[in-house]
Structure formats: C-alpha cells, structure tokens
Design a protein around this motif. Structure first.
Motif, PDB file in Angstrom:
ATOM      1  N   LEU A   1       0.519  -1.155  -0.308  1.00  0.00           N
ATOM      2  CA  LEU A   1      -0.382  -0.351   0.243  1.00  0.00           C
ATOM      3  C   LEU A   1       0.917   0.947  -0.623  1.00  0.00           C
ATOM      4  O   LEU A   1       1.583   1.825   0.316  1.00  0.00           O
ATOM      5  CB  LEU A   1      -0.603   0.105   1.321  1.00  0.00           C
ATOM      6  CG  LEU A   1      -2.008   1.084   1.539  1.00  0.00           C
ATOM      7  CD1 LEU A   1      -2.953   0.737   2.286  1.00  0.00           C
ATOM      8  CD2 LEU A   1      -1.174   2.612   2.214  1.00  0.00           C
ATOM      9  N   LEU A   2       0.572   2.509  -0.939  1.00  0.00           N
ATOM     10  CA  LEU A   2       1.505   4.076  -1.215  1.00  0.00           C
ATOM     11  C   LEU A   2       0.279   4.607  -1.219  1.00  0.00           C
ATOM     12  O   LEU A   2      -0.651   4.218  -2.241  1.00  0.00           O
ATOM     13  CB  LEU A   2       1.467   3.682  -1.887  1.00  0.00           C
ATOM     14  CG  LEU A   2       2.665   5.155  -2.713  1.00  0.00           C
ATOM     15  CD1 LEU A   2       3.586   5.388  -1.754  1.00  0.00           C
ATOM     16  CD2 LEU A   2       2.482   4.724  -4.110  1.00  0.00           C
ATOM     17  N   ALA A   3       0.520   5.087   0.857  1.00  0.00           N
ATOM     18  CA  ALA A   3      -0.836   6.338   0.319  1.00  0.00           C
ATOM     19  C   ALA A   3      -0.273   7.523   0.438  1.00  0.00           C
ATOM     20  O   ALA A   3       1.458   7.924   0.779  1.00  0.00           O
ATOM     21  CB  ALA A   3      -0.908   6.265   2.007  1.00  0.00           C
ATOM     22  N   LYS A   4      -0.613   8.929   0.166  1.00  0.00           N
ATOM     23  CA  LYS A   4      -0.533  10.216   0.066  1.00  0.00           C
ATOM     24  C   LYS A   4      -1.791  11.217   0.601  1.00  0.00           C
ATOM     25  O   LYS A   4      -2.505  10.828   0.204  1.00  0.00           O
ATOM     26  CB  LYS A   4      -0.411  10.245  -1.688  1.00  0.00           C
ATOM     27  CG  LYS A   4       0.718  12.099  -1.348  1.00  0.00           C
ATOM     28  CD  LYS A   4       1.455  12.308  -1.584  1.00  0.00           C
ATOM     29  CE  LYS A   4       2.152  13.511  -1.234  1.00  0.00           C
ATOM     30  NZ  LYS A   4       2.066  14.322  -2.767  1.00  0.00           N
ATOM     31  N   ASP A   5      -0.989  11.580   1.902  1.00  0.00           N
ATOM     32  CA  ASP A   5      -1.951  12.132   2.813  1.00  0.00           C
ATOM     33  C   ASP A   5      -3.190  11.620   3.121  1.00  0.00           C
ATOM     34  O   ASP A   5      -3.667  11.900   3.208  1.00  0.00           O
ATOM     35  CB  ASP A   5      -2.300  13.728   2.255  1.00  0.00           C
ATOM     36  CG  ASP A   5      -1.132  14.682   1.939  1.00  0.00           C
ATOM     37  OD1 ASP A   5      -0.745  14.877   3.021  1.00  0.00           O
ATOM     38  OD2 ASP A   5      -1.140  15.219   0.587  1.00  0.00           O
ATOM     39  N   GLY A   6      -2.798  10.067   3.406  1.00  0.00           N
ATOM     40  CA  GLY A   6      -3.564   9.384   4.454  1.00  0.00           C
ATOM     41  C   GLY A   6      -5.344   8.216   3.291  1.00  0.00           C
ATOM     42  O   GLY A   6      -5.290   7.555   3.452  1.00  0.00           O
ATOM     43  N   GLU A   7      -4.710   9.164   1.811  1.00  0.00           N
ATOM     44  CA  GLU A   7      -5.461   8.850   1.071  1.00  0.00           C
ATOM     45  C   GLU A   7      -4.278   7.582   0.412  1.00  0.00           C
ATOM     46  O   GLU A   7      -3.378   7.858  -0.575  1.00  0.00           O
ATOM     47  CB  GLU A   7      -5.958   9.373   0.005  1.00  0.00           C
ATOM     48  CG  GLU A   7      -7.339  10.637   0.851  1.00  0.00           C
ATOM     49  CD  GLU A   7      -7.853   9.816   1.188  1.00  0.00           C
ATOM     50  OE1 GLU A   7      -8.540   8.854   1.271  1.00  0.00           O
ATOM     51  OE2 GLU A   7      -8.466  10.461   2.858  1.00  0.00           O
ATOM     52  N   SER A   8      -4.511   5.945  -0.334  1.00  0.00           N
ATOM     53  CA  SER A   8      -4.125   5.251  -0.840  1.00  0.00           C
ATOM     54  C   SER A   8      -4.234   5.661  -2.476  1.00  0.00           C
ATOM     55  O   SER A   8      -5.185   6.237  -2.650  1.00  0.00           O
ATOM     56  CB  SER A   8      -4.804   4.082  -0.895  1.00  0.00           C
ATOM     57  OG  SER A   8      -4.567   2.948  -1.810  1.00  0.00           O
ATOM     58  N   ILE A   9      -2.883   5.460  -3.158  1.00  0.00           N
ATOM     59  CA  ILE A   9      -2.352   5.992  -4.533  1.00  0.00           C
ATOM     60  C   ILE A   9      -1.902   4.831  -5.115  1.00  0.00           C
ATOM     61  O   ILE A   9      -2.023   4.837  -6.169  1.00  0.00           O
ATOM     62  CB  ILE A   9      -2.090   7.114  -4.252  1.00  0.00           C
ATOM     63  CG1 ILE A   9      -0.713   6.703  -3.780  1.00  0.00           C
ATOM     64  CG2 ILE A   9      -2.456   8.672  -4.187  1.00  0.00           C
ATOM     65  CD1 ILE A   9       0.045   7.887  -4.619  1.00  0.00           C
ATOM     66  N   PHE A  10      -1.957   3.799  -4.381  1.00  0.00           N
ATOM     67  CA  PHE A  10      -1.360   2.276  -5.225  1.00  0.00           C
ATOM     68  C   PHE A  10      -1.610   1.093  -3.943  1.00  0.00           C
ATOM     69  O   PHE A  10      -1.545   1.563  -2.608  1.00  0.00           O
ATOM     70  CB  PHE A  10      -0.058   2.159  -5.578  1.00  0.00           C
ATOM     71  CG  PHE A  10      -0.147   0.328  -5.643  1.00  0.00           C
ATOM     72  CD1 PHE A  10      -0.016   0.390  -6.982  1.00  0.00           C
ATOM     73  CD2 PHE A  10       0.915  -0.123  -4.743  1.00  0.00           C
ATOM     74  CE1 PHE A  10       0.098  -0.662  -7.687  1.00  0.00           C
ATOM     75  CE2 PHE A  10       1.023  -1.265  -5.727  1.00  0.00           C
ATOM     76  CZ  PHE A  10       0.641  -1.485  -6.571  1.00  0.00           C
ATOM     77  N   GLU A  11      -2.324   0.606  -3.662  1.00  0.00           N
ATOM     78  CA  GLU A  11      -2.472  -0.454  -3.092  1.00  0.00           C
ATOM     79  C   GLU A  11      -2.898  -2.265  -4.075  1.00  0.00           C
ATOM     80  O   GLU A  11      -4.706  -2.415  -4.248  1.00  0.00           O
ATOM     81  CB  GLU A  11      -3.957  -0.678  -1.905  1.00  0.00           C
ATOM     82  CG  GLU A  11      -4.138  -1.617  -1.168  1.00  0.00           C
ATOM     83  CD  GLU A  11      -5.058  -0.830  -0.212  1.00  0.00           C
ATOM     84  OE1 GLU A  11      -5.922   0.024  -0.606  1.00  0.00           O
ATOM     85  OE2 GLU A  11      -5.608  -1.516   1.274  1.00  0.00           O
ATOM     86  N   GLN A  12      -2.595  -3.162  -4.274  1.00  0.00           N
ATOM     87  CA  GLN A  12      -2.733  -4.189  -4.536  1.00  0.00           C
ATOM     88  C   GLN A  12      -1.875  -5.743  -3.348  1.00  0.00           C
ATOM     89  O   GLN A  12      -1.658  -5.516  -2.611  1.00  0.00           O
ATOM     90  CB  GLN A  12      -1.545  -4.447  -6.033  1.00  0.00           C
ATOM     91  CG  GLN A  12      -1.668  -5.648  -6.616  1.00  0.00           C
ATOM     92  CD  GLN A  12      -3.448  -5.565  -7.488  1.00  0.00           C
ATOM     93  OE1 GLN A  12      -4.213  -6.325  -6.707  1.00  0.00           O
ATOM     94  NE2 GLN A  12      -3.535  -4.724  -8.067  1.00  0.00           N
ATOM     95  N   ALA A  13      -2.377  -6.711  -4.035  1.00  0.00           N
ATOM     96  CA  ALA A  13      -2.507  -7.794  -3.563  1.00  0.00           C
ATOM     97  C   ALA A  13      -1.855  -8.986  -4.348  1.00  0.00           C
ATOM     98  O   ALA A  13      -2.449  -9.341  -5.206  1.00  0.00           O
ATOM     99  CB  ALA A  13      -3.782  -8.404  -2.758  1.00  0.00           C
ATOM    100  N   TYR A  14      -0.936 -10.198  -3.341  1.00  0.00           N
ATOM    101  CA  TYR A  14      -0.719 -10.808  -4.724  1.00  0.00           C
ATOM    102  C   TYR A  14      -0.034 -12.044  -4.092  1.00  0.00           C
ATOM    103  O   TYR A  14       0.368 -12.239  -2.423  1.00  0.00           O
ATOM    104  CB  TYR A  14       0.510 -10.535  -5.044  1.00  0.00           C
ATOM    105  CG  TYR A  14       0.859  -9.040  -5.545  1.00  0.00           C
ATOM    106  CD1 TYR A  14       1.041  -8.888  -7.375  1.00  0.00           C
ATOM    107  CD2 TYR A  14       1.368  -7.780  -4.723  1.00  0.00           C
ATOM    108  CE1 TYR A  14       0.537  -7.227  -7.289  1.00  0.00           C
ATOM    109  CE2 TYR A  14       1.172  -6.942  -5.028  1.00  0.00           C
ATOM    110  CZ  TYR A  14       0.899  -6.648  -7.016  1.00  0.00           C
ATOM    111  OH  TYR A  14       0.908  -5.632  -7.334  1.00  0.00           O
ATOM    112  N   GLY A  15      -0.593 -13.478  -4.128  1.00  0.00           N
ATOM    113  CA  GLY A  15      -0.071 -14.526  -3.970  1.00  0.00           C
ATOM    114  C   GLY A  15      -1.093 -15.159  -3.197  1.00  0.00           C
ATOM    115  O   GLY A  15      -2.010 -14.907  -3.294  1.00  0.00           O
TER     116      GLY A  15
END
Length: 506
Positions: A88-102
């Motif tokens: 998960l990558l967030a900017k100012d508390g909002e997710s800008i990238f979120e992904q699950a694998y495996g």
C-alpha cells in the motif's frame, strides 16, 4: 523544527480537506440547480461520464511514473514467486496504490486480498514505543527513569540500576535477544505472558555498559512491555488494545494465539532450513505460527489498519506533537534520511514473515509492505524510496552477450577490517577474503547476476562497465580494466554493501 514541520503538514492537510468539502458542496448545489435527472434505478443517467476512481491526473507526473514502475515490478516478482503479500502506498492518508499478490493458504488456494491479516513481527515495536510515549505524556514516567524505579522487583537489580527507558527504546541497554538456543529448545506453549520470557535473558550479563553501544534487542522491548504493565496497572495486551488499536480504528488488528481460528489470516511460507538435516532445496514450507505475540512483536494486522495507525500518529490522536517528535527522532521507531528526506518507521522479519512501514512525515507518503515470505519488502523498498525522494531510475543501455560474458567470473573479495572505514585485503587460503566466498558474476537477463555476501543481486547496465542494482538503484557496480583493456576487478558502492574485489584467473 521537527514539531513545527509536522504541525505545518497537518495544517496543510486540514486546508485540503476543507477545500475538498467546499468543492463537493458546490458541485452538489450546481447539480440541484441544473435539474440533474436520475433514472428509476437511482443512478445518474449520465454515470458513464464519471469515473469514480482517482484519475492518474491527480498524481504528479513523478508519482504516476513511480506507481507504474512499482506495479510492474511487483507483478514480475509475484510471477517469479518471489513476492507474496500486500503493498500500500498512500499520500496524505489516501491510498494511491494498493495491491495484493499470492496466497494466504496454498493448500486451500485462498488468495491474499487487501483485508488479509499478516504477522507484523517487529513492526509491533511501534505500538510498544507509542504506549511508552503515552505514559510519558501523562507524567507517569520519563525517558530518563531507571528500570529499577519502575519495576522495583526486577530480578537483576544490577542491570535495573543502570538501564533507562530511553536506552531500552534505542537498543542501547546492553540487553540481548529472546530467540536464543534456550528458546529454540524450549516448549513454546509456556510463553503466554511477558514475564514468562524473563528466564531467557534476565540473568545473562549485559553485552556492554548501557548507553555505550547499539545492539538490537528484543529483550529490551519485552521489558518495555513489563514497564507498561507496572505503570499502567493493566495487562500489556489490554492496554495496547484500548489505547492504541481502538482509538486508531484498527478493528482488524490483534494478538492471536496458535489455537485461534482467525479468518483471512496469512500463513507464513519459508524456504529456510527449519530442522537439522533438512535439505536446503529452496522449496517453501509452512512456517510454524509463533505464540500470542509480545511487546517485541508478533501482532497481526492489515495494510489498511497500519495506514490508520500512521495517520493516527501524525494527526496526534494517540500522542501529542512533542511526543510524536520524540518517537520520530529514533526512540522506538527507526529514523533515517535519503536524499535529504526523513523516513521513519520499522521493519520486521521471521520465518515466513517480512514486513516494513515507511512514513515520510515531510512529504506525506506512507508505504506499507506486508509479506508471508521470508524476504518481501527488501526486494523493492529501496527502489521505491529512491523514487519517492526525488530520484529518477537510471537510464539503461543494451549490451551484447559478448560484452556481458567478458565480465563473468569469480572475484577475490577484499574484506573490511573490523573497526575501520575502508577495505583492506585479508586473503584466505584460496585467494579469497578470509571467511568469505568469492563474488560470482554471471550474465543473465540482459544484465549481471552477482552473488555477493550470501545474497544474489541483479545489476543492469548504464554503460559497458557500470551497472546499478535493480532493487536498490543507489548501489552501483563498476568494473576496472588494465591498459590492455582486460577486466581486472570490480567495486560495489552507494548502497548497503561496499566491496572491492580483484578478478581471479580461470
């Protein structure tokens, strides 16, 4: 300055939130005035014109480029079965990238999703450190208090008279580990409370006088948990639940025993040798679940909950600005700087567990990486740090097979002399540095696969003699030639490993 920086960031975020609210109200009023019609299903009749997902235009060009690079790299790592988990990558508390694998459970084909719970390992130390700061804020203890003052009946009075709370937080107490040979040989079921771990280390001599050196210490954080229990007058687990998890809204975080049947919990998978005589063939096996967890680590959480914790800290929901500044200054939370940018957080690891949280207080980013493999975040975290702190990924060039093949071979490693800041040659019986295997270079995938100090790195070319580590762009590999143009040696610099080596004759 640190406190002011955090306060300024909070004011900026508040202004952005108010601006967004004003814009939303303005659009709503405009729609009402213009007589915007709704279909019988309650959906906007022109819904196809609206994309409710955040458009890439909301990111800066650099952020869009970073997200694209991160996504493609993680897909590659997952396809190679090198990464399993959530990022998960967030900017100012909002997710800008979120992904699950495996997979969370391979036997049942249960895929990891964004709500999967992972063992956080030592990332849990952040909760213990925050709890200590809460008690400091309430005036119930100070960082300078001695252990003997807070736990008068501590079994080792000599150590207790010397060790301070701050030394426990900063791993400078002289205490060691809890995962000793005695622990490995013991019945793990006996460790149900924090004080049940004391026999593993309490009578061991200090490794050094408190305050003299740094040595990472799980035992020190067990004691911090005991201090919380003594000072707060409640069980550590109850205190953390009531004073950290609940205020931060972390509903999917908790301490689970091995017998607890927890839904959507990731099993750990390790390719390390677990038992004596086992063959190290690289096959991943299920790692045993540890006990209920401690003040040194072992709590389970999700990526979303860890973002809530990061935001609760930075918005002073758990402790005030002064205590956040102390925490971010290295008192229980790691603090580093890259390209002039502050990064605070913590990492964790065990068999089938690897986690990391990076908080960029001055840029507004939070990066959370949770994996149920031995090595997850380290495969990409330095590459991501490089980009988030304003650096571009180096431009690569294509080299022919012959250009790469001439670099292949074994190189005599120059070992670092203890206590010195430079490398000196200490040659072993086979022409390599004493106790070290030769550095092996092999052409692979348009670059070089380099076996370096027990780990394998993939370097890609930026020139015929200079390469960068794909996972850590700070790290550069340079080859040296003699007057005749023959390769004579190599050097690695810029990253976590610094090495010089001479090429061995075939």
């Amino acid at each position: 300055m640190i406190i002011k920086s955090i306060q300024n960031r909070f004011k900026k975020r508040l202004w952005l939130q108010r601006s967004a609210l004003f814009l939303a109200l303005t659009i709503t009023v405009s729609l009402i005035i213009s007589g915007c019609s709704l279909s019988s299903t309650g959906q906007n009749s022109e819904a196809e014109d609206f994309d409710l997902t955040p458009p890439s235009s909301q990111h800066t060009p650099a952020e869009s480029k970073t997200i694209q690079d991160l996504s493609s790299y993680l897909e590659r790592l997952s396809a190679e079965d090198r990464f399993s988990g959530v990022v998960l990558l967030a900017k100012d508390g909002e997710s800008i990238f979120e992904q699950a694998y495996g997979y969370a459970d391979r036997d049942s084909n249960a895929a990891i999703n964004l709500e999967t719970k992972f063992n956080m390992a030592s990332v849990g130390k952040m909760f213990t450190a925050t709890a200590i700061m809460q008690l400091v804020q309430e005036g119930k203890l100070s960082l300078d208090d001695k252990l003997a003052d807070l736990i008068p009946d501590y079994p080792n009075q000599d150590a207790a008279d010397k060790i301070t709370v701050q030394q426990l937080l900063t791993h400078t107490s002289g205490l060691g580990d809890i995962f000793t040979d005695a622990y490995q040989k013991s019945d793990r079921s006996q460790y149900q409370t924090l004080d049940s771990y004391l026999p593993l280390f309490v009578n061991e001599p200090l490794q050094f006088e408190p305050g003299e050196k740094y040595a990472y210490s799980n035992a020190g954080f067990i004691i911090l948990g005991l201090i919380i229990e003594h000072v707060a007058g409640t069980d550590y687990y109850q205190y953390i639940n009531e004073n950290i998890f609940e205020p931060a809204g972390m509903a999917d975080t908790g301490f689970y025993s091995e017998s607890d049947n927890v839904a959507n919990l990731a099993l750990g998978y390790t390719n390390r040798v677990m038992t004596q005589g086992e063959t190290d063939d690289g096959t991943r096996t299920v790692a045993p679940r540890l006990g209920i967890g401690t003040s040194a680590g072992g709590v389970y959480s999700t990526a979303a909950d860890m973002l809530r914790f990061s935001e609760a800290l930075q918005n002073y929901k758990l402790i005030d600005a002064e205590r956040v500044a102390l925490l971010f200054a290295g008192n229980g939370i790691a603090s580093t700087e890259e390209n002039g940018v502050r990064i605070v957080g913590h990492s964790g690891g065990n068999n089938g567990v690897s986690t990391n949280i990076d908080i960029y207080p001055d840029l507004g980013y939070t990066v959370i990486a949770l994996s149920n493999y031995d090595e997850g975040p380290k495969l990409f975290n330095e590459r991501l740090r490089w980009q988030l702190t304003g650096n571009d990924i180096p431009q690569t060039m294509e080299l022919s097979d012959s250009d790469l093949n001439v670099l292949e071979g074994q190189y005599k490693t120059e070992a670092q002399s203890p206590g010195q800041g430079k490398n000196v040659i200490t040659t072993g019986p086979k022409g390599t540095a004493s106790g070290q295997k030769p550095t092996t270079v092999t052409a692979a995938e348009g670059g070089l696969q380099v076996s370096l100090r027990g780990s394998v790195h993939h370097f890609v070319p930026v020139s015929p003699t200079e390469f960068y580590d794909y996972a850590d762009p700070r790290s550069r590999l340079t080859f040296n030639r003699d007057e005749a143009g023959q390769i004579t040696g190599l050097s690695v610099s810029g990253g976590q490993i610094r090495e010089t080596a001479l090429k061995l004759e075939k």
